[in-house]
Design a protein around this motif. Structure first.
Motif, PDB file in Angstrom:
ATOM      1  N   SER A   1       0.822  -1.214   0.000  1.00  0.00           N
ATOM      2  CA  SER A   1       0.000   0.000   0.000  1.00  0.00           C
ATOM      3  C   SER A   1       0.853   1.260   0.000  1.00  0.00           C
ATOM      4  CB  SER A   1      -0.948  -0.003   1.201  1.00  0.00           C
ATOM      5  OG  SER A   1      -0.233  -0.059   2.422  1.00  0.00           O
ATOM      6  N   ILE A   2       1.958   1.270   0.753  1.00  0.00           N
ATOM      7  CA  ILE A   2       2.843   2.440   0.755  1.00  0.00           C
ATOM      8  C   ILE A   2       3.516   2.595  -0.600  1.00  0.00           C
ATOM      9  CG2 ILE A   2       4.891   3.493   1.795  1.00  0.00           C
ATOM     10  CD1 ILE A   2       2.554   3.488   3.664  1.00  0.00           C
ATOM     11  N   GLY A   3       3.968   1.491  -1.164  1.00  0.00           N
ATOM     12  CA  GLY A   3       4.613   1.542  -2.470  1.00  0.00           C
ATOM     13  C   GLY A   3       3.680   2.071  -3.541  1.00  0.00           C
ATOM     14  N   ARG A   4       2.443   1.588  -3.537  1.00  0.00           N
ATOM     15  CA  ARG A   4       1.479   2.053  -4.546  1.00  0.00           C
ATOM     16  C   ARG A   4       1.188   3.537  -4.389  1.00  0.00           C
ATOM     17  NH1 ARG A   4      -0.899  -2.937  -3.127  1.00  0.00           N
ATOM     18  NH2 ARG A   4      -2.471  -1.895  -1.829  1.00  0.00           N
ATOM     19  N   SER A   5       1.067   3.990  -3.141  1.00  0.00           N
ATOM     20  CA  SER A   5       0.816   5.414  -2.912  1.00  0.00           C
ATOM     21  C   SER A   5       2.004   6.253  -3.354  1.00  0.00           C
ATOM     22  CB  SER A   5       0.513   5.657  -1.430  1.00  0.00           C
ATOM     23  OG  SER A   5      -0.711   5.069  -1.050  1.00  0.00           O
ATOM     24  N   THR A   6       3.218   5.752  -3.094  1.00  0.00           N
ATOM     25  CA  THR A   6       4.423   6.464  -3.516  1.00  0.00           C
ATOM     26  C   THR A   6       4.459   6.629  -5.032  1.00  0.00           C
ATOM     27  OG1 THR A   6       5.686   5.631  -1.624  1.00  0.00           O
ATOM     28  CG2 THR A   6       6.949   6.417  -3.513  1.00  0.00           C
ATOM     29  N   LEU A   7       4.173   5.552  -5.737  1.00  0.00           N
ATOM     30  CA  LEU A   7       4.218   5.594  -7.196  1.00  0.00           C
ATOM     31  C   LEU A   7       3.133   6.511  -7.754  1.00  0.00           C
ATOM     32  CD1 LEU A   7       4.947   1.823  -7.804  1.00  0.00           C
ATOM     33  CD2 LEU A   7       6.523   3.718  -8.158  1.00  0.00           C
ATOM     34  N   ASP A   8       2.005   6.595  -7.061  1.00  0.00           N
ATOM     35  CA  ASP A   8       0.944   7.507  -7.483  1.00  0.00           C
ATOM     36  C   ASP A   8       1.421   8.957  -7.382  1.00  0.00           C
ATOM     37  OD1 ASP A   8      -2.195   7.875  -7.936  1.00  0.00           O
ATOM     38  OD2 ASP A   8      -1.567   9.301  -6.395  1.00  0.00           O
ATOM     39  N   VAL A   9       2.066   9.290  -6.260  1.00  0.00           N
ATOM     40  CA  VAL A   9       2.582  10.661  -6.095  1.00  0.00           C
ATOM     41  C   VAL A   9       3.660  10.946  -7.129  1.00  0.00           C
ATOM     42  CG1 VAL A   9       3.791  12.237  -4.541  1.00  0.00           C
ATOM     43  CG2 VAL A   9       2.009  10.728  -3.629  1.00  0.00           C
ATOM     44  N   MET A  10       4.553   9.988  -7.336  1.00  0.00           N
ATOM     45  CA  MET A  10       5.619  10.184  -8.322  1.00  0.00           C
ATOM     46  C   MET A  10       5.051  10.419  -9.716  1.00  0.00           C
ATOM     47  SD  MET A  10       8.388   7.335  -7.005  1.00  0.00           S
ATOM     48  CE  MET A  10       9.375   7.459  -8.521  1.00  0.00           C
ATOM     49  N   ALA A  11       4.008   9.678 -10.070  1.00  0.00           N
ATOM     50  CA  ALA A  11       3.414   9.816 -11.401  1.00  0.00           C
ATOM     51  C   ALA A  11       2.804  11.198 -11.600  1.00  0.00           C
ATOM     52  CB  ALA A  11       2.362   8.733 -11.614  1.00  0.00           C
ATOM     53  N   ARG A  12       2.361  11.819 -10.515  1.00  0.00           N
ATOM     54  CA  ARG A  12       1.798  13.169 -10.595  1.00  0.00           C
ATOM     55  C   ARG A  12       2.879  14.221 -10.834  1.00  0.00           C
ATOM     56  NH1 ARG A  12      -3.477  13.226  -8.575  1.00  0.00           N
ATOM     57  NH2 ARG A  12      -4.084  11.175  -7.771  1.00  0.00           N
ATOM     58  N   HIS A  13       4.127  13.827 -10.616  1.00  0.00           N
ATOM     59  CA  HIS A  13       5.254  14.756 -10.764  1.00  0.00           C
ATOM     60  C   HIS A  13       6.374  14.058 -11.531  1.00  0.00           C
ATOM     61  CE1 HIS A  13       3.258  17.395  -7.862  1.00  0.00           C
ATOM     62  NE2 HIS A  13       3.013  16.303  -7.165  1.00  0.00           N
ATOM     63  N   SER A  14       6.022  13.587 -12.718  1.00  0.00           N
ATOM     64  CA  SER A  14       6.970  12.788 -13.504  1.00  0.00           C
ATOM     65  C   SER A  14       8.199  13.579 -13.934  1.00  0.00           C
ATOM     66  CB  SER A  14       6.264  12.215 -14.733  1.00  0.00           C
ATOM     67  OG  SER A  14       5.682  13.257 -15.514  1.00  0.00           O
ATOM     68  N   GLY A  15       8.108  14.895 -13.900  1.00  0.00           N
ATOM     69  CA  GLY A  15       9.281  15.708 -14.231  1.00  0.00           C
ATOM     70  C   GLY A  15      10.240  15.867 -13.067  1.00  0.00           C
ATOM     71  N   ARG A  16       9.824  15.425 -11.884  1.00  0.00           N
ATOM     72  CA  ARG A  16      10.662  15.571 -10.684  1.00  0.00           C
ATOM     73  C   ARG A  16      11.240  14.247 -10.202  1.00  0.00           C
ATOM     74  NH1 ARG A  16       8.747  20.276  -6.794  1.00  0.00           N
ATOM     75  NH2 ARG A  16      10.208  19.150  -5.470  1.00  0.00           N
ATOM     76  N   TYR A  17      10.482  13.139 -10.420  1.00  0.00           N
ATOM     77  CA  TYR A  17      10.866  11.853  -9.829  1.00  0.00           C
ATOM     78  C   TYR A  17      10.885  10.750 -10.878  1.00  0.00           C
ATOM     79  CZ  TYR A  17       9.502  14.589  -5.774  1.00  0.00           C
ATOM     80  OH  TYR A  17       9.383  15.591  -4.848  1.00  0.00           O
ATOM     81  N   GLU A  18      11.888   9.908 -10.775  1.00  0.00           N
ATOM     82  CA  GLU A  18      12.060   8.791 -11.705  1.00  0.00           C
ATOM     83  C   GLU A  18      12.304   7.520 -10.888  1.00  0.00           C
ATOM     84  OE1 GLU A  18      15.217   7.366 -15.198  1.00  0.00           O
ATOM     85  OE2 GLU A  18      15.460   9.292 -14.181  1.00  0.00           O
ATOM     86  N   LEU A  19      11.608   6.440 -11.231  1.00  0.00           N
ATOM     87  CA  LEU A  19      11.764   5.172 -10.511  1.00  0.00           C
ATOM     88  C   LEU A  19      13.030   4.477 -10.982  1.00  0.00           C
ATOM     89  CD1 LEU A  19      10.536   3.216  -8.454  1.00  0.00           C
ATOM     90  CD2 LEU A  19       9.323   2.110 -10.357  1.00  0.00           C
ATOM     91  N   TYR A  20      13.947   4.280 -10.043  1.00  0.00           N
ATOM     92  CA  TYR A  20      15.210   3.593 -10.349  1.00  0.00           C
ATOM     93  C   TYR A  20      15.068   2.083 -10.160  1.00  0.00           C
ATOM     94  CZ  TYR A  20      20.144   2.202  -9.881  1.00  0.00           C
ATOM     95  OH  TYR A  20      21.374   1.585 -10.021  1.00  0.00           O
ATOM     96  N   ALA A  21      14.484   1.670  -9.036  1.00  0.00           N
ATOM     97  CA  ALA A  21      14.316   0.240  -8.755  1.00  0.00           C
ATOM     98  C   ALA A  21      13.051   0.033  -7.946  1.00  0.00           C
ATOM     99  CB  ALA A  21      15.511  -0.311  -7.988  1.00  0.00           C
ATOM    100  N   ALA A  22      12.388  -1.095  -8.204  1.00  0.00           N
ATOM    101  CA  ALA A  22      11.188  -1.477  -7.465  1.00  0.00           C
ATOM    102  C   ALA A  22      11.357  -2.908  -6.996  1.00  0.00           C
ATOM    103  CB  ALA A  22       9.947  -1.352  -8.346  1.00  0.00           C
ATOM    104  N   THR A  23      11.013  -3.168  -5.736  1.00  0.00           N
ATOM    105  CA  THR A  23      11.116  -4.526  -5.208  1.00  0.00           C
ATOM    106  C   THR A  23       9.729  -5.070  -4.889  1.00  0.00           C
ATOM    107  OG1 THR A  23      11.194  -4.203  -2.785  1.00  0.00           O
ATOM    108  CG2 THR A  23      13.194  -3.682  -4.041  1.00  0.00           C
ATOM    109  N   ALA A  24       9.617  -6.401  -4.957  1.00  0.00           N
ATOM    110  CA  ALA A  24       8.356  -7.065  -4.626  1.00  0.00           C
ATOM    111  C   ALA A  24       8.660  -8.403  -3.983  1.00  0.00           C
ATOM    112  CB  ALA A  24       7.510  -7.260  -5.878  1.00  0.00           C
ATOM    113  N   HIS A  25       7.761  -8.838  -3.122  1.00  0.00           N
ATOM    114  CA  HIS A  25       7.937 -10.140  -2.474  1.00  0.00           C
ATOM    115  C   HIS A  25       7.365 -11.263  -3.336  1.00  0.00           C
ATOM    116  CE1 HIS A  25       6.954 -13.416   0.412  1.00  0.00           C
ATOM    117  NE2 HIS A  25       8.171 -13.140   0.817  1.00  0.00           N
TER     118      HIS A  25
END
Length: 403
Positions: A12-36
């Motif tokens: 849930s935290i990861g999904r919320s983080t990615l949602d915020v990042m997507a709203r500011h795609s000019g500021r934040y870029e996903l380098y790595a994502a982990t999953a269990h």
């Protein structure tokens, strides 16, 4: 452009983080994502955000996942295991690490980010609960920038003067006029349940939090108040407070996320709709503020706010966490490990909800509490506590699965 590693991207935290990042795609870029284990969601994340690395907890399904990435035309590289997570947390190209892996599993990669001096958005409370002083010493030693994004700790952070927000500083909050921290808790779904009703609680009931959308483990922790116990320990380490300076208030509306009391009698509160995107956006952009996509708070529709004292007799997990912090050493790690094992057993129908604190207390009494002088010592205490907890569960259940 800030490059971000998200540890626990499918939660849930990861999904919320990615949602915020997507709203500011000019500021934040996903380098790595982990999953269990949620590889379907991880694939969706890779398609949308195109990270450089996708990291799996184990190699189960790794070959198939690589093929699915290739079929999608992606160049994302797949890596496996804790070492790969640590590399993604400490890579020189990474600016921000979101530590959102639930439980003790998040400790090592979070420490890797600390030791590399990154900005860490800390949602993995267990890292601090387990290693406490070692963790904060590493933050100070390596100049890491630590911003808590648990809603309560982030609220405390927001209510502090800017001079006190440097958590790698040695100055106490008292030097900034702080007298007390008021840590709020929703109380979960059972705050008015009798002892008899608590004995009949099912996993489905425990996972239905009234205000927040969270994973199963943290939902059970919220229902038992262990989540608040762990947060109390975390607050003491984060803000260099004695437990007596932190007072838990049940606040069922989850509108005030926590408060800070000052020597002049003022109490500052951080308020907002219960949405994790607010603290996440604050952590990503600090000291600036950016749009988080959260609905504005309508106080007229809320009308009233309520506060209650927690009942530590019906919800002993809060008391056990306080006792563990008072004992010091590896005691918090023991309580955390025993709780993880007990909650898992409850979710699988192996013990009752009311047995969770029983397992924790048995493990704490049986465990040998030693000085937490190294991460290795803490990890060993965690291992032994899990063994004790499993033995306690077998004694309680008697081999019979509880419906």
């Amino acid at each position: 452009m800030k490059r971000v590693t998200v540890l626990g991207a499918t939660g849930s935290i990861g999904r919320s983080t990615l949602d915020v990042m997507a709203r500011h795609s000019g500021r934040y870029e996903l380098y790595a994502a982990t999953a269990h284990s949620n590889l379907d969601e991880l694939l969706s994340i890779c398609i949308k955000h195109r990270p450089k690395f996708a990291i799996l907890a184990t190699d189960a399904g790794a070959a198939d996942f690589k093929q699915r990435l290739r079929d999608a035309g992606l160049s994302t590289e797949v890596r496996v295991g804790v070492e790969a997570m640590c590399e993604a947390s400490s890579a020189k190209d990474v600016d921000v690490v979101v530590a959102a892996i639930v439980g003790a599993a998040g400790l090592t990669p979070t420490l890797a980010a600390v030791n590399s001096g990154k900005r860490i958005l800390l949602a993995n409370k267990e890292a601090l609960v387990m290693t406490g002083g070692l963790f904060m010493d590493a933050v100070r030693k390596h100049g890491a920038e630590l911003l808590p994004i648990d809603s309560e700790h982030n609220a405390i952070y927001q209510c502090l003067p800017e001079a006190a927000q440097r958590l790698n500083d040695s100055a106490s909050l008292a030097a900034h006029g702080v007298t007390r921290v008021l840590l709020t808790a929703s109380g979960g779904p059972f705050r008015h349940f009798s002892r008899e009703q608590l004995q009949q609680v099912t996993p489905v009931q425990a996972c239905k939090h009234p205000n927040w959308s969270m994973g199963r483990k943290i939902s059970v922790d919220s229902a038992s108040l262990m989540n608040k116990g762990l947060e109390l320990i975390e607050a003491c380490w984060l803000f260099d407070l004695a437990p007596g300076s932190v007072q838990v208030h049940l606040h069922p509306e989850s509108i005030i996320h926590s408060m800070v009391e000052y020597v002049d009698g003022s109490i500052l509160a951080q308020m907002g709709n219960p949405d994790m995107r607010t603290p996440i956006a604050y952590g990503l952009a600090w000291p600036e503020r950016v749009d988080a996509g959260v609905e504005p708070l309508d106080l007229f529709s809320i009308g009233k706010l309520h506060f209650e004292k927690p009942d530590k007799e019906r919800f002993p997990c809060l008391r056990l966490a306080e006792e563990a912090f008072a004992l010091g050493g590896t005691a918090p790690a023991v309580v955390n490990a025993a709780n993880e094992v007990a909650v898992d057993a409850f979710l699988q129908g192996g013990i009752r909800f009311v047995d969770i604190p029983v397992v924790i207390e048995k493990s704490l009494l049986k465990g040998s509490i030693v000085r937490a002088d190294s991460v290795e010592t803490v990890i060993e205490a965690d291992r032994v506590a899990r063994q004790y907890a499993s033995e306690a569960i077998n004694e309680l259940a008697g081999g019979v699965v509880i419906p």
